[in-house]
Design a protein around this motif. Structure first.
Motif, PDB file in Angstrom:
ATOM      1  N   GLY A 220       0.788  -1.116   0.098  1.00  0.00           N
ATOM      2  CA  GLY A 220       0.030  -0.120  -0.019  1.00  0.00           C
ATOM      3  C   GLY A 220       0.927   1.288   0.071  1.00  0.00           C
ATOM      4  O   GLY A 220       2.155   1.195   0.122  1.00  0.00           O
ATOM      5  N   GLN A 221       0.234   2.560  -0.218  1.00  0.00           N
ATOM      6  CA  GLN A 221       1.038   3.666   0.133  1.00  0.00           C
ATOM      7  C   GLN A 221      -0.136   4.591   0.904  1.00  0.00           C
ATOM      8  O   GLN A 221      -0.665   5.381   0.245  1.00  0.00           O
ATOM      9  CB  GLN A 221       1.292   4.449  -1.281  1.00  0.00           C
ATOM     10  CG  GLN A 221       2.163   3.156  -2.062  1.00  0.00           C
ATOM     11  CD  GLN A 221       2.573   3.936  -3.414  1.00  0.00           C
ATOM     12  OE1 GLN A 221       2.234   4.681  -3.769  1.00  0.00           O
ATOM     13  NE2 GLN A 221       3.316   2.846  -4.306  1.00  0.00           N
ATOM     14  N   ASP A 222      -0.213   4.521   2.110  1.00  0.00           N
ATOM     15  CA  ASP A 222      -1.294   5.047   2.827  1.00  0.00           C
ATOM     16  C   ASP A 222      -1.133   6.498   2.717  1.00  0.00           C
ATOM     17  O   ASP A 222      -2.370   7.300   2.712  1.00  0.00           O
ATOM     18  CB  ASP A 222      -1.064   4.648   4.338  1.00  0.00           C
ATOM     19  CG  ASP A 222      -2.431   5.215   4.890  1.00  0.00           C
ATOM     20  OD1 ASP A 222      -3.716   4.725   4.662  1.00  0.00           O
ATOM     21  OD2 ASP A 222      -2.146   5.894   6.023  1.00  0.00           O
ATOM     22  N   LYS A 223      -0.007   7.190   2.581  1.00  0.00           N
ATOM     23  CA  LYS A 223       0.143   8.596   2.827  1.00  0.00           C
ATOM     24  C   LYS A 223      -0.289   9.134   1.314  1.00  0.00           C
ATOM     25  O   LYS A 223      -0.667  10.342   1.207  1.00  0.00           O
ATOM     26  CB  LYS A 223       1.615   9.116   3.001  1.00  0.00           C
ATOM     27  CG  LYS A 223       1.976   8.610   4.322  1.00  0.00           C
ATOM     28  CD  LYS A 223       3.422   9.064   4.780  1.00  0.00           C
ATOM     29  CE  LYS A 223       3.872   9.028   6.061  1.00  0.00           C
ATOM     30  NZ  LYS A 223       5.374   9.120   6.172  1.00  0.00           N
ATOM     31  N   GLU A 224      -0.203   8.478   0.388  1.00  0.00           N
ATOM     32  CA  GLU A 224      -0.799   8.815  -1.129  1.00  0.00           C
ATOM     33  C   GLU A 224      -2.141   8.303  -1.310  1.00  0.00           C
ATOM     34  O   GLU A 224      -2.620   8.451  -2.620  1.00  0.00           O
ATOM     35  CB  GLU A 224      -0.049   8.210  -2.051  1.00  0.00           C
ATOM     36  CG  GLU A 224       1.631   8.627  -1.862  1.00  0.00           C
ATOM     37  CD  GLU A 224       2.588   8.030  -3.053  1.00  0.00           C
ATOM     38  OE1 GLU A 224       1.908   7.740  -3.919  1.00  0.00           O
ATOM     39  OE2 GLU A 224       3.736   8.163  -2.800  1.00  0.00           O
ATOM     40  N   GLY A 225      -2.748   7.930  -0.250  1.00  0.00           N
ATOM     41  CA  GLY A 225      -4.306   7.555  -0.549  1.00  0.00           C
ATOM     42  C   GLY A 225      -4.406   6.097  -1.160  1.00  0.00           C
ATOM     43  O   GLY A 225      -5.853   5.866  -1.388  1.00  0.00           O
ATOM     44  N   ILE A 226      -3.439   5.254  -0.751  1.00  0.00           N
ATOM     45  CA  ILE A 226      -3.526   3.814  -1.410  1.00  0.00           C
ATOM     46  C   ILE A 226      -3.377   2.953  -0.127  1.00  0.00           C
ATOM     47  O   ILE A 226      -2.409   2.790   0.227  1.00  0.00           O
ATOM     48  CB  ILE A 226      -2.606   3.527  -2.440  1.00  0.00           C
ATOM     49  CG1 ILE A 226      -2.489   4.517  -3.565  1.00  0.00           C
ATOM     50  CG2 ILE A 226      -2.964   2.043  -2.844  1.00  0.00           C
ATOM     51  CD1 ILE A 226      -1.466   4.451  -4.545  1.00  0.00           C
ATOM     52  N   PRO A 227      -4.435   2.718   0.428  1.00  0.00           N
ATOM     53  CA  PRO A 227      -4.226   1.829   1.718  1.00  0.00           C
ATOM     54  C   PRO A 227      -3.755   0.416   1.564  1.00  0.00           C
ATOM     55  O   PRO A 227      -3.998  -0.190   0.240  1.00  0.00           O
ATOM     56  CB  PRO A 227      -5.921   1.657   2.301  1.00  0.00           C
ATOM     57  CG  PRO A 227      -6.680   2.032   1.103  1.00  0.00           C
ATOM     58  CD  PRO A 227      -5.692   2.765  -0.009  1.00  0.00           C
ATOM     59  N   SER A 228      -3.144  -0.241   2.649  1.00  0.00           N
ATOM     60  CA  SER A 228      -2.626  -1.493   2.508  1.00  0.00           C
ATOM     61  C   SER A 228      -3.899  -2.522   2.750  1.00  0.00           C
ATOM     62  O   SER A 228      -4.942  -1.946   3.458  1.00  0.00           O
ATOM     63  CB  SER A 228      -1.671  -1.749   3.634  1.00  0.00           C
ATOM     64  OG  SER A 228      -0.711  -0.948   3.672  1.00  0.00           O
ATOM     65  N   ILE A 229      -4.035  -3.498   1.861  1.00  0.00           N
ATOM     66  CA  ILE A 229      -5.149  -4.407   2.001  1.00  0.00           C
ATOM     67  C   ILE A 229      -4.480  -6.044   2.073  1.00  0.00           C
ATOM     68  O   ILE A 229      -3.449  -6.147   1.612  1.00  0.00           O
ATOM     69  CB  ILE A 229      -5.882  -4.152   0.740  1.00  0.00           C
ATOM     70  CG1 ILE A 229      -5.092  -4.606  -0.497  1.00  0.00           C
ATOM     71  CG2 ILE A 229      -6.886  -3.046   0.696  1.00  0.00           C
ATOM     72  CD1 ILE A 229      -5.995  -4.532  -1.836  1.00  0.00           C
ATOM     73  N   VAL A 230      -5.468  -6.691   2.448  1.00  0.00           N
ATOM     74  CA  VAL A 230      -5.277  -8.109   2.495  1.00  0.00           C
ATOM     75  C   VAL A 230      -6.269  -8.711   1.550  1.00  0.00           C
ATOM     76  O   VAL A 230      -7.466  -8.262   1.465  1.00  0.00           O
ATOM     77  CB  VAL A 230      -5.443  -8.973   3.589  1.00  0.00           C
ATOM     78  CG1 VAL A 230      -5.542 -10.298   3.553  1.00  0.00           C
ATOM     79  CG2 VAL A 230      -4.485  -8.368   4.693  1.00  0.00           C
ATOM     80  N   GLN A 231      -6.175  -9.557   0.588  1.00  0.00           N
ATOM     81  CA  GLN A 231      -7.139 -10.266  -0.240  1.00  0.00           C
ATOM     82  C   GLN A 231      -6.957 -11.734  -0.522  1.00  0.00           C
ATOM     83  O   GLN A 231      -5.908 -12.382  -0.181  1.00  0.00           O
ATOM     84  CB  GLN A 231      -6.650  -9.723  -1.691  1.00  0.00           C
ATOM     85  CG  GLN A 231      -6.825  -8.236  -2.194  1.00  0.00           C
ATOM     86  CD  GLN A 231      -6.256  -7.942  -3.461  1.00  0.00           C
ATOM     87  OE1 GLN A 231      -5.233  -8.715  -3.823  1.00  0.00           O
ATOM     88  NE2 GLN A 231      -6.764  -6.815  -3.955  1.00  0.00           N
ATOM     89  N   PHE A 232      -8.261 -12.202  -0.634  1.00  0.00           N
ATOM     90  CA  PHE A 232      -8.420 -13.825  -1.031  1.00  0.00           C
ATOM     91  C   PHE A 232      -8.522 -13.894  -2.172  1.00  0.00           C
ATOM     92  O   PHE A 232      -9.477 -13.161  -3.293  1.00  0.00           O
ATOM     93  CB  PHE A 232      -9.742 -14.280  -0.186  1.00  0.00           C
ATOM     94  CG  PHE A 232      -9.484 -14.266   1.268  1.00  0.00           C
ATOM     95  CD1 PHE A 232      -8.297 -13.926   1.946  1.00  0.00           C
ATOM     96  CD2 PHE A 232     -10.510 -14.489   2.008  1.00  0.00           C
ATOM     97  CE1 PHE A 232      -8.117 -13.637   3.084  1.00  0.00           C
ATOM     98  CE2 PHE A 232     -10.362 -14.471   3.488  1.00  0.00           C
ATOM     99  CZ  PHE A 232      -9.038 -14.141   4.070  1.00  0.00           C
ATOM    100  N   TRP A 233      -7.772 -14.886  -2.896  1.00  0.00           N
ATOM    101  CA  TRP A 233      -7.812 -14.870  -4.545  1.00  0.00           C
ATOM    102  C   TRP A 233      -8.047 -16.500  -4.772  1.00  0.00           C
ATOM    103  O   TRP A 233      -7.308 -17.401  -4.222  1.00  0.00           O
ATOM    104  CB  TRP A 233      -6.479 -14.652  -5.267  1.00  0.00           C
ATOM    105  CG  TRP A 233      -6.378 -13.074  -5.433  1.00  0.00           C
ATOM    106  CD1 TRP A 233      -5.859 -12.094  -4.386  1.00  0.00           C
ATOM    107  CD2 TRP A 233      -6.892 -12.365  -6.439  1.00  0.00           C
ATOM    108  NE1 TRP A 233      -5.970 -10.874  -4.778  1.00  0.00           N
ATOM    109  CE2 TRP A 233      -6.447 -10.980  -6.036  1.00  0.00           C
ATOM    110  CE3 TRP A 233      -7.440 -12.627  -7.756  1.00  0.00           C
ATOM    111  CZ2 TRP A 233      -6.873  -9.908  -7.244  1.00  0.00           C
ATOM    112  CZ3 TRP A 233      -7.632 -11.607  -8.436  1.00  0.00           C
ATOM    113  CH2 TRP A 233      -7.477 -10.290  -8.200  1.00  0.00           C
ATOM    114  N   ASN A 234      -8.851 -16.915  -5.717  1.00  0.00           N
ATOM    115  CA  ASN A 234      -8.814 -18.178  -6.244  1.00  0.00           C
ATOM    116  C   ASN A 234      -7.548 -18.342  -7.081  1.00  0.00           C
ATOM    117  O   ASN A 234      -7.238 -17.217  -7.677  1.00  0.00           O
ATOM    118  CB  ASN A 234     -10.071 -18.339  -7.169  1.00  0.00           C
ATOM    119  CG  ASN A 234     -11.231 -18.856  -6.278  1.00  0.00           C
ATOM    120  OD1 ASN A 234     -11.131 -19.470  -5.170  1.00  0.00           O
ATOM    121  ND2 ASN A 234     -12.305 -18.451  -6.589  1.00  0.00           N
ATOM    122  N   PRO A 235      -7.183 -19.372  -7.210  1.00  0.00           N
ATOM    123  CA  PRO A 235      -5.843 -19.827  -8.317  1.00  0.00           C
ATOM    124  C   PRO A 235      -6.137 -19.399  -9.524  1.00  0.00           C
ATOM    125  O   PRO A 235      -5.115 -19.060 -10.511  1.00  0.00           O
ATOM    126  CB  PRO A 235      -5.592 -21.151  -8.002  1.00  0.00           C
ATOM    127  CG  PRO A 235      -6.245 -21.621  -6.736  1.00  0.00           C
ATOM    128  CD  PRO A 235      -7.344 -20.841  -6.661  1.00  0.00           C
TER     129      PRO A 235
END
Length: 324
Positions: A220-235
């Motif tokens: 992420g880049q929180d200071k630039e308005g891009i929050p860190s995230i966790v994602q779940f993905w299918n292969p």
């Protein structure tokens, strides 16, 4: 006589003042703290490995969090990984050094074939293969006899990898960098997943213990308005879920053995369920980096940017904290 006594008193006063000043300076000088990148619990739950920027691998007794052995290395330690059945530890560092430590003999064996440091390292499900994801954008695979079997290059670029995880039942590797790549041991790239439109690195990737889907945590880049995230993905590249809440990068994520809970380390320790619901939050004054569950899913160990090692319950309640 009076003059001599007066001079003596002045000397004593000066000595005492100097002593107090030195003591005050000693008391106010902050202890240099070391960023601890990684921690891992041995499969028998008896040992905890910790490594970081001070270039020393430390092995702790998990019951008392006491150092029982230490091994100075030549470079900063980025990740450690215990063998699934044996008491040996794979160690990735910031330079051309990947080593395997045998705890019983205390002998360290260096693997060949590394030209720059690796950030991701891990054993496959049966411990017959070891893989690294390195700073040159290469995935390398060794057999149990430390023979380099394969070097897998990216097709499009040579940007660094940050993380790696083996499928829990198959010889498939998920490697995270600018994107997520699923690779087999023949060297074929089966899938490339661009996890978001913003260019932010995947610092951690973990297959769910079922092998049905993956979780990843990014910078992420929180200071630039891009929050860190966790994602779940299918292969197959289908996005399942997005988890939010941290104001800092997700440095590590780990499923418990049963796959019912996911722990994440960032500005806090967070515990989520399999569906991505936030259950518990353990607050931290400094950023958490290293993270691991014990094998019975009752406790979590974390390391931090300021050299703290913290032991938590499965509900993110702090049990104990020590400083390296």
């Amino acid at each position: 006589m009076k003059c001599s006594t007066y001079i003596l008193r002045i000397l004593i006063f000066c000595i005492l003042c100097c002593g107090h000043i030195a003591q005050a300076q000693k008391g106010t000088t902050p202890k240099k703290q070391t960023l601890l990148w990684t921690t891992a619990w041995s499969k028998d739950n008896k040992l905890i490995a910790v490594g970081g920027d001070d270039r020393v691998l430390r092995i702790y007794d998990s019951k008392f969090l006491k150092t029982i052995m230490s091994f100075p290395l030549h470079s900063m330690i980025r990740q450690v990984s215990w063998h699934p059945t044996r008491n040996i530890l794979a160690i990735a560092t910031s330079d051309d050094n990947v080593s395997i430590l045998d705890i019983a003999t205390k002998k360290m064996a260096k693997l060949n074939g590394i030209t720059s440091g690796a950030r991701g390292i891990g054993w496959n499900f049966n411990g017959e293969l070891l893989a690294t994801a390195d700073n040159d954008g290469l995935v390398k695979i060794w057999n149990a006899n430390a023979k380099l079997l394969r070097t897998i290059k990216k097709e499009s670029d040579d940007n660094s990898y940050f993380s790696l995880d083996w499928h829990p039942h198959k010889n498939l590797i998920a490697a995270g960098g600018d994107d997520l790549r699923i690779i087999d041991t023949s060297g074929a790239t089966l899938k490339i997943i661009k996890h978001r439109k913003e260019n932010t690195g995947i610092l951690a990737v973990r297959w769910h213990p079922s092998g049905d889907f993956l979780a990843l945590g990014d910078y992420g880049q929180d200071k630039e308005g891009i929050p860190s995230i966790v994602q779940f993905w299918n292969p197959d590249g289908t996005l399942i879920k997005v988890l939010r809440g941290s104001k800092a990068e997700y440095r590590n994520i780990q499923w418990n053995k049963e796959g019912t809970l996911l722990a994440t380390s960032s500005d806090a320790l967070r515990i989520w369920n399999k569906n991505g619901d936030l259950l518990f939050t353990g607050k931290s004054k400094d950023l958490l980096w290293g993270l691991d569950w014990n094998s019975n899913s009752s406790q979590i160990i974390t390391t931090s940017i300021n050299g703290h090692i913290k032991l938590w319950t499965a509900k993110a309640t702090l049990i104990k904290r020590i400083t390296k």
